[in-house]
Design a protein around this motif. Structure first.
Motif, PDB file in Angstrom:
ATOM      1  N   THR A   1      94.380  14.356  70.903  1.00  0.00           N
ATOM      2  CA  THR A   1      93.967  13.039  71.497  1.00  0.00           C
ATOM      3  C   THR A   1      92.527  12.928  71.150  1.00  0.00           C
ATOM      4  N   THR A   2      92.109  11.535  71.027  1.00  0.00           N
ATOM      5  CA  THR A   2      90.801  11.125  70.890  1.00  0.00           C
ATOM      6  C   THR A   2      90.231  10.490  72.084  1.00  0.00           C
ATOM      7  N   VAL A   3      89.289  11.165  72.648  1.00  0.00           N
ATOM      8  CA  VAL A   3      88.582  10.467  73.903  1.00  0.00           C
ATOM      9  C   VAL A   3      87.333   9.762  73.593  1.00  0.00           C
ATOM     10  N   SER A   4      87.516   8.458  74.093  1.00  0.00           N
ATOM     11  CA  SER A   4      86.623   7.380  73.863  1.00  0.00           C
ATOM     12  C   SER A   4      85.337   7.398  74.942  1.00  0.00           C
ATOM     13  N   SER A   5      84.347   6.819  74.466  1.00  0.00           N
ATOM     14  CA  SER A   5      83.343   6.702  75.330  1.00  0.00           C
ATOM     15  C   SER A   5      83.743   5.786  76.472  1.00  0.00           C
ATOM     16  N   PRO A   6      83.808   6.009  77.922  1.00  0.00           N
ATOM     17  CA  PRO A   6      83.920   4.907  78.921  1.00  0.00           C
ATOM     18  C   PRO A   6      82.760   4.027  79.051  1.00  0.00           C
ATOM     19  N   LEU A   7      81.672   4.345  78.575  1.00  0.00           N
ATOM     20  CA  LEU A   7      80.305   3.740  78.920  1.00  0.00           C
ATOM     21  C   LEU A   7      79.466   3.762  77.699  1.00  0.00           C
ATOM     22  N   ALA A   8      78.539   2.755  77.608  1.00  0.00           N
ATOM     23  CA  ALA A   8      77.358   2.903  76.879  1.00  0.00           C
ATOM     24  C   ALA A   8      76.291   3.601  77.462  1.00  0.00           C
TER      25      ALA A   8
ATOM     26  N   PRO B   1      74.336  -3.376  85.870  1.00  0.00           N
ATOM     27  CA  PRO B   1      75.762  -3.543  86.285  1.00  0.00           C
ATOM     28  C   PRO B   1      76.777  -3.444  85.015  1.00  0.00           C
ATOM     29  N   GLY B   2      77.801  -3.037  85.237  1.00  0.00           N
ATOM     30  CA  GLY B   2      78.867  -2.841  84.245  1.00  0.00           C
ATOM     31  C   GLY B   2      80.037  -2.393  84.588  1.00  0.00           C
ATOM     32  N   GLU B   3      80.905  -1.784  83.659  1.00  0.00           N
ATOM     33  CA  GLU B   3      82.308  -1.422  83.901  1.00  0.00           C
ATOM     34  C   GLU B   3      82.375  -0.149  82.913  1.00  0.00           C
ATOM     35  N   ALA B   4      83.013   0.734  83.695  1.00  0.00           N
ATOM     36  CA  ALA B   4      83.479   2.024  83.070  1.00  0.00           C
ATOM     37  C   ALA B   4      84.958   1.991  82.839  1.00  0.00           C
ATOM     38  N   VAL B   5      85.411   2.015  81.451  1.00  0.00           N
ATOM     39  CA  VAL B   5      86.601   1.834  80.959  1.00  0.00           C
ATOM     40  C   VAL B   5      87.390   3.170  80.817  1.00  0.00           C
ATOM     41  N   SER B   6      88.621   2.944  80.569  1.00  0.00           N
ATOM     42  CA  SER B   6      89.505   4.006  80.314  1.00  0.00           C
ATOM     43  C   SER B   6      89.201   4.874  78.902  1.00  0.00           C
TER      44      SER B   6
ATOM     45  N   GLY C   1      78.949   0.092  96.129  1.00  0.00           N
ATOM     46  CA  GLY C   1      78.457  -0.201  94.662  1.00  0.00           C
ATOM     47  C   GLY C   1      79.210  -0.089  93.765  1.00  0.00           C
ATOM     48  N   PHE C   2      80.691   0.196  94.199  1.00  0.00           N
ATOM     49  CA  PHE C   2      81.730   0.586  93.216  1.00  0.00           C
ATOM     50  C   PHE C   2      82.739  -0.534  93.456  1.00  0.00           C
ATOM     51  N   GLU C   3      83.334  -0.851  92.365  1.00  0.00           N
ATOM     52  CA  GLU C   3      84.541  -1.718  92.661  1.00  0.00           C
ATOM     53  C   GLU C   3      85.776  -1.325  91.829  1.00  0.00           C
ATOM     54  N   LEU C   4      86.916  -0.996  92.355  1.00  0.00           N
ATOM     55  CA  LEU C   4      88.008  -0.553  91.320  1.00  0.00           C
ATOM     56  C   LEU C   4      88.757  -2.018  91.074  1.00  0.00           C
ATOM     57  N   LEU C   5      89.040  -1.698  89.848  1.00  0.00           N
ATOM     58  CA  LEU C   5      89.499  -2.935  89.011  1.00  0.00           C
ATOM     59  C   LEU C   5      91.169  -2.509  88.660  1.00  0.00           C
ATOM     60  N   VAL C   6      91.467  -1.260  88.925  1.00  0.00           N
ATOM     61  CA  VAL C   6      93.075  -0.995  88.743  1.00  0.00           C
ATOM     62  C   VAL C   6      93.532  -0.189  89.850  1.00  0.00           C
TER      63      VAL C   6
ATOM     64  N   ALA D   1      88.888  -2.054  81.538  1.00  0.00           N
ATOM     65  CA  ALA D   1      87.842  -1.669  82.647  1.00  0.00           C
ATOM     66  C   ALA D   1      88.950  -1.080  83.997  1.00  0.00           C
ATOM     67  N   VAL D   2      88.253  -0.146  84.330  1.00  0.00           N
ATOM     68  CA  VAL D   2      88.798   0.802  85.567  1.00  0.00           C
ATOM     69  C   VAL D   2      87.792   0.757  86.666  1.00  0.00           C
ATOM     70  N   VAL D   3      86.732   0.624  86.673  1.00  0.00           N
ATOM     71  CA  VAL D   3      85.771   0.623  88.129  1.00  0.00           C
ATOM     72  C   VAL D   3      84.369  -0.280  87.462  1.00  0.00           C
TER      73      VAL D   3
END
Length: 149
Positions: free
Chosen positions: A2-9, A40-45, A84-89, A100-102
């Motif tokens: 499994t390759t785990v990618s960065s959810p954030l910059a 502000p930004g998004e954390a992704v899967s 300060g957090f918004e769930l997107l899924v 995008a997840v959060v």
């Protein structure tokens, strides 16, 4: 594998630099951490899979091999009670790598007195199971953080 990618910059800093002994001591599992870009930004899967745990400050996605990856947004951010957090899924949703997840703001987390450092953890894994772990340098969303053999 499994390759785990960065959810954030941000900047990869490794688990040893996380200001929480549970993460820095790899008690939850091995992995790495990101000091995220502020604003502000998004954390992704970080993987394709199913969202099996979802909180404003953290989420777990399990891939098709049954491997769970925890993304924890900041340290002690559970104490913010979702502010300060918004769930997107939703829990149970299938997500793709990079989706995008959060939505959140690391600067607001710091303004609330918490660390914005984000551990990305391979749950129920041994340190030996991970390779190519990013522990330094700048990362952008989608860069490989580690591979799980």
């Amino acid at each position: 594998m499994t390759t785990v990618s960065s959810p954030l910059a941000g900047r990869a800093i490794g688990l040893a630099a996380v200001p929480d002994p549970v993460f820095s001591g790899a008690m939850v599992g091995p992995g790495t951490a990101i000091d995220p870009v502020r604003g502000p930004g998004e954390a992704v899967s970080p993987v394709n899979g199913i969202v099996v745990s979802l909180h404003p400050h953290a989420f777990v996605v399990v891939d098709d091999e049954g491997r769970g990856v925890l993304t924890h947004l900041g340290i002690d951010t559970v104490q913010l009670n979702g502010q300060g957090f918004e769930l997107l899924v939703d829990k149970g949703d299938a997500v793709t790598r990079g989706q995008a997840v959060v939505r959140w703001d690391p600067a607001a987390v710091e303004a609330a007195g918490k660390s914005a450092i984000c551990p990305v953890i391979a749950l129920e894994a041994s340190a030996e199971a991970l390779a190519e772990v990013a522990e330094s340098g700048n990362v952008v969303v989608g860069d490989t953080l580690f591979t799980w053999k």
